[in-house]
Enzyme design. Sequence first.
Site, PDB file in Angstrom:
ATOM      1  CE  LYS A  13     -53.754 -89.342 -10.687  1.00 50.35           C
ATOM      2  NZ  LYS A  13     -53.740 -90.765 -10.362  1.00 50.35           N
ATOM      3  NE  ARG A  88     -59.994 -94.507  -8.295  1.00 52.15           N
ATOM      4  CZ  ARG A  88     -59.148 -94.331  -9.303  1.00 52.15           C
ATOM      5  NH1 ARG A  88     -59.242 -93.270 -10.070  1.00 52.15           N
ATOM      6  NH2 ARG A  88     -58.206 -95.211  -9.536  1.00 52.15           N
ATOM      7  NE  ARG A 127     -52.779 -94.314 -23.060  1.00 49.09           N
ATOM      8  CZ  ARG A 127     -51.974 -94.972 -22.234  1.00 49.09           C
ATOM      9  NH1 ARG A 127     -51.021 -94.342 -21.584  1.00 49.09           N
ATOM     10  NH2 ARG A 127     -52.119 -96.263 -22.047  1.00 49.09           N
ATOM     11  NE  ARG A 160     -55.194 -99.029 -23.086  1.00 48.11           N
ATOM     12  CZ  ARG A 160     -55.174 -98.868 -21.777  1.00 48.11           C
ATOM     13  NH1 ARG A 160     -54.716 -99.821 -21.007  1.00 48.11           N
ATOM     14  NH2 ARG A 160     -55.580 -97.758 -21.213  1.00 48.11           N
ATOM     15  NE  ARG A 171     -60.848 -93.932 -19.369  1.00 50.22           N
ATOM     16  CZ  ARG A 171     -59.665 -94.080 -19.935  1.00 50.22           C
ATOM     17  NH1 ARG A 171     -58.622 -94.319 -19.214  1.00 50.22           N
ATOM     18  NH2 ARG A 171     -59.541 -93.953 -21.243  1.00 50.22           N
TER      19      ARG A 171
END
Length: 215
Positions: A13, A88, A127, A160, A171
């Site tokens: 996004k 949101r 990631r 991370r 999430r």
Amino acid sequence: MNIILIGAQGSGKGTQAELLEKALGVPHVASSDLFRKAFDEKTELGLKAKAYVDRGELVPDDLTVAMVLGRLEEPDCRNGVILDGFPRTVAQAQALDKGLQEAGRQIDLVIYLNVPREELLSRLSGRYICRANQHVYNVHSHPPKVPGVCDLDGSELYQRSDDTGEAVQRRLDIFFNETIQLLDYYGGQHKLREVNGNQQIDQVQADLLKTIQES
Ligand SMILES: [Zn+2]
């Protein structure tokens, strides 16, 4: 044209919003940047919001809406805006609609960048970033030449804590349980379009532009 881009973390996004900003010449307004700027500049709203963040609480919707509306009043947003990361929740969407109406404006188009949950999971949990300069890699889609080492500066790659499997699932749960309800809300207003986000970046951008031009 005022556009909202809805997509889960990992949907691309932010990248797409940046490209749209260049293609359409209207600013990309990400809620995270708004907060950061308001904190840095110590604006009245920024200080109020920071007090909540410092206490580990959520910033109330009316405060966030006020910040977004303030940004929309700036001259560069006169011809439109691409909102990213806000609203949101349905409560935020309702508050935004109310505030915009009072300002004589409205949301014109809402685009859902649809990426399947499994693909999001693979993108996010793959990631890795480098210690020296935070260069981003992905073991699936953009692996380094030598495993565990940054191509650009040779520093160590690490994951991370936000990007580990459990944190990512949490999430994604929030997105698919809560944010997804925005689709019904804007669908009810006949403003919702969907674009397949599970394609190459260029193709997603082309589909987004086509959707905007047809609206
Ligand atoms: Zn690096």
